[in-house]
Design a protein around this motif. Structure first.
Motif, short mmCIF file in Angstrom:
data_model
loop_
_atom_site.label_atom_id
_atom_site.label_comp_id
_atom_site.label_asym_id
_atom_site.label_seq_id
_atom_site.Cartn_x
_atom_site.Cartn_y
_atom_site.Cartn_z
N LEU A 118 0.81 -1.23 0.00
CA LEU A 118 0.00 0.00 0.00
C LEU A 118 0.84 1.28 0.00
N PRO A 119 1.92 1.38 0.81
CA PRO A 119 2.72 2.62 0.72
C PRO A 119 3.27 2.89 -0.66
N TRP A 120 3.67 1.84 -1.36
CA TRP A 120 4.22 2.04 -2.71
C TRP A 120 3.12 2.39 -3.71
N VAL A 121 1.90 1.94 -3.47
CA VAL A 121 0.78 2.36 -4.31
C VAL A 121 0.58 3.87 -4.16
N GLY A 122 0.68 4.37 -2.91
CA GLY A 122 0.57 5.81 -2.71
C GLY A 122 1.67 6.57 -3.41
N VAL A 123 2.89 6.02 -3.38
CA VAL A 123 4.00 6.68 -4.07
C VAL A 123 3.76 6.70 -5.57
N ALA A 124 3.17 5.64 -6.10
CA ALA A 124 2.87 5.60 -7.54
C ALA A 124 1.85 6.65 -7.94
N LEU A 125 0.94 6.99 -7.02
CA LEU A 125 -0.07 8.02 -7.32
C LEU A 125 0.46 9.43 -7.15
N LEU A 126 1.68 9.56 -6.59
CA LEU A 126 2.22 10.88 -6.30
C LEU A 126 2.38 11.75 -7.56
N PRO A 127 2.93 11.24 -8.67
CA PRO A 127 3.07 12.11 -9.86
C PRO A 127 1.75 12.67 -10.36
N PRO A 169 3.51 9.72 0.26
CA PRO A 169 4.73 9.11 0.82
C PRO A 169 4.68 8.86 2.33
N ALA A 170 3.62 9.37 3.01
CA ALA A 170 3.55 9.18 4.46
C ALA A 170 3.47 7.71 4.84
N GLY A 171 3.04 6.86 3.92
CA GLY A 171 2.99 5.43 4.21
C GLY A 171 4.35 4.81 4.44
N LEU A 172 5.42 5.49 3.98
CA LEU A 172 6.77 4.95 4.15
C LEU A 172 7.46 5.46 5.42
N LEU A 173 6.75 6.30 6.20
CA LEU A 173 7.41 6.93 7.35
C LEU A 173 7.88 5.91 8.38
N PRO A 193 11.68 6.52 6.70
CA PRO A 193 11.26 7.92 6.87
C PRO A 193 12.07 8.89 6.03
N VAL A 194 13.36 8.63 5.82
CA VAL A 194 14.18 9.56 5.04
C VAL A 194 13.72 9.57 3.59
N LEU A 195 13.43 8.38 3.03
CA LEU A 195 12.91 8.33 1.66
C LEU A 195 11.57 9.02 1.56
N ALA A 196 10.69 8.81 2.53
CA ALA A 196 9.38 9.48 2.51
C ALA A 196 9.55 10.99 2.55
N LEU A 231 7.18 18.55 10.26
CA LEU A 231 6.77 17.54 11.24
C LEU A 231 7.52 16.23 11.03
N VAL A 232 7.74 15.88 9.77
CA VAL A 232 8.50 14.66 9.48
C VAL A 232 9.95 14.82 9.92
N VAL A 233 10.50 16.03 9.81
CA VAL A 233 11.85 16.28 10.31
C VAL A 233 11.91 15.97 11.81
N GLY A 234 10.91 16.43 12.56
CA GLY A 234 10.87 16.11 13.99
C GLY A 234 10.75 14.62 14.25
N LEU A 235 9.96 13.92 13.42
CA LEU A 235 9.82 12.47 13.56
C LEU A 235 11.15 11.76 13.34
N ILE A 236 11.89 12.18 12.33
CA ILE A 236 13.19 11.57 12.05
C ILE A 236 14.16 11.86 13.18
N ALA A 237 14.14 13.08 13.71
CA ALA A 237 15.02 13.42 14.82
C ALA A 237 14.71 12.57 16.05
N ALA A 238 13.43 12.17 16.23
CA ALA A 238 13.05 11.36 17.38
C ALA A 238 13.42 9.89 17.18
N ARG A 239 13.59 9.44 15.94
CA ARG A 239 13.82 8.01 15.69
C ARG A 239 15.22 7.67 15.21
N ARG A 240 15.93 8.64 14.69
CA ARG A 240 17.24 8.35 14.11
C ARG A 240 18.33 9.07 14.88
#
Length: 421
Positions: free
Chosen positions: A19-28, A65-69, A73-76, A112-121
């Motif tokens: 499912l996350p990759w399906v969302g990425v495919a719909l991104l363009p 791309p939020a499905g890949l978080l 998370p860096v790719l998302a 917000l994703v930057v904060g998420l990455i700082a909390a996990r990485r």
């Protein structure tokens, strides 16, 4: 049922992974639609709630791309950043308010994703990510400027730094909590090892001391006093069997899985002092046991600590004191239990290579009590401990539990071997 069909659990796992990759495919598609719907007046909603299509599509451009978080998370974040930049550059309608709105909404989600990455990485990952996002975000604010791009740049710095700081604080707090848990686990293991070491020392040292004395007595009198030699051998057998049973219980507890119930064998306490007195008497030391005060139930740890202190003190008397007499006094106070072991042997300095006094002192310290051990001015050695014992539900005292009760157990010592180390 079709044997070739994959298990339902595997199908669910594959669906969650796809499912996350399906969302990425719909991104363009969402990115390409953003400039088209920028001037559209249609939207979706019901009742008083309404979301214009021109705002919905730019949001969808950064949402897939939020499905890949969770796993990447860096790719998302990189995909969201690219989508936001493309939408910012591609939307060129002259309505400054609209361009400002979608810029803030998209890059706020990215921050917000930057904060998420700082909390996990680790910081070596989150710091470069935050710097890259800040540079791209400030550049995007000037690439297709609306009103006051400098304010956007300042806002970008503040929001990115805040998001990274909050995320890094969460990560640091989580790491500190994990370190505390690991330290607590290590302390628990160390405390348990010390407790087991004390139990084994108290159990084995006392029994081996009695066995050594009895073996020496038996060797000396086996030709001249066979009956006394047989009594010494019987004492050795009884003591060794009791010690072996205790060792099996202790080692069994170490090998037992956590899910298995603990042994139901009672732990020794002050009620078992007569057994110690008998064993010491068999080793050639007459023990005078005194019970003072009104007997009452005490906490199990205090009961065990008092028993072990008396056991170790009697072991030292049998092995080192060089005397055939000793007095053990147990005093029951309203809020504490006091034990005192006094002999009139050769005394000696406190210390050496043994661990008996150290173990007694540790037991008393764990119970928040007081401990004293040292030679007596008039000769001999004294060990005393005061253990707090808060009042509990009291049982009716028996005849031997009355105040001032005095019990004296004596046995004639063997004629040889008494008091040797």
């Amino acid at each position: 049922m079709d044997a070739t069909a994959p298990p339902p659990r595997r199908v669910g796992s594959l669906a969650r992974a796809a499912l996350p990759w399906v969302g990425v495919a719909l991104l363009p598609g969402a990115v390409l639609m953003a400039p088209t719907v920028a001037s559209s007046g249609s939207g979706v909603g019901f009742g008083d709630w309404w979301l214009a299509e021109r705002y919905l599509v730019p949001l969808l451009a950064v949402a897939p791309p939020a499905g890949l978080l969770r796993r990447r998370p860096v790719l998302a974040l990189a995909l969201m950043l690219v989508a936001a930049c493309v939408v910012t550059v591609a939307v060129n309608i002259p309505e400054d308010g609209y361009r400002t709105d979608i810029w803030y909404v998209q890059f706020l989600a990215i921050d917000l994703v930057v904060g998420l990455i700082a909390a996990r990485r680790h910081r070596r990952v989150s710091v470069p990510v935050a710097v890259a996002v800040l540079v791209v975000q400030v550049a995007a604010g000037f690439a297709n400027p609306s009103s006051d791009p400098l304010s956007r740049a300042i806002s970008s710095v503040l929001v990115v730094v805040t998001a990274w700081t909050v995320g890094n604080s969460v990560r640091a707090r989580r790491g500190y909590a994990e370190a505390l848990r690991a330290h607590a686990a290590t302390e628990a293991v160390t405390a348990e090892r010390l407790r087991i070491a004390r139990e084994l020392h108290d159990m084995v040292a006392h029994s081996i001391g009695v066995i050594a004395i009895q073996a020496g007595v038996g060797a000396r009198v086996i030709d001249t006093q066979p009956a006394q030699a047989r009594a010494a051998l019987a004492t050795i057998e009884t003591t060794s069997r009791d010690t072996l049973a205790g060792l099996r219980r202790t080692l069994g507890a170490l090998r037992r899985p956590q899910s298995e119930s603990a042994s139901l064998d009672p732990t020794p306490g002050l009620d078992d002092l007569d057994r110690l007195v008998t064993a010491a008497a068999d080793a050639g030391v007459r023990i005078e046991l005194r019970q003072r005060g009104e007997r009452r139930p005490v906490p199990a740890d205090v009961d065990l600590a008092a028993f072990r202190i008396v056991q170790e003190a009697l072991t030292n008397v049998v092995r080192h004191a060089g005397t055939d007499r000793c007095r053990v006094t147990v005093t029951h106070e309203p809020d504490e239990v006091a034990v005192e072991i006094v002999d009139d042997g050769r005394g000696g300095a406190v210390g050496g290579d043994g661990h008996g006094l150290v173990g007694m002192r540790e037991r008393v310290a764990l119970a928040d009590g007081r401990f004293h051990a040292g030679p007596r001015p008039e000769g001999g050695f004294r060990v005393a401990a005061w253990l707090p014992a808060p009042p509990a539900a009291e049982a009716p005292p028996g005849p031997q539990d009355q105040p001032g009760h005095h019990l004296q157990l004596e046995r004639t010592p063997p004629q040889a071997g008494t008091g040797e180390r």
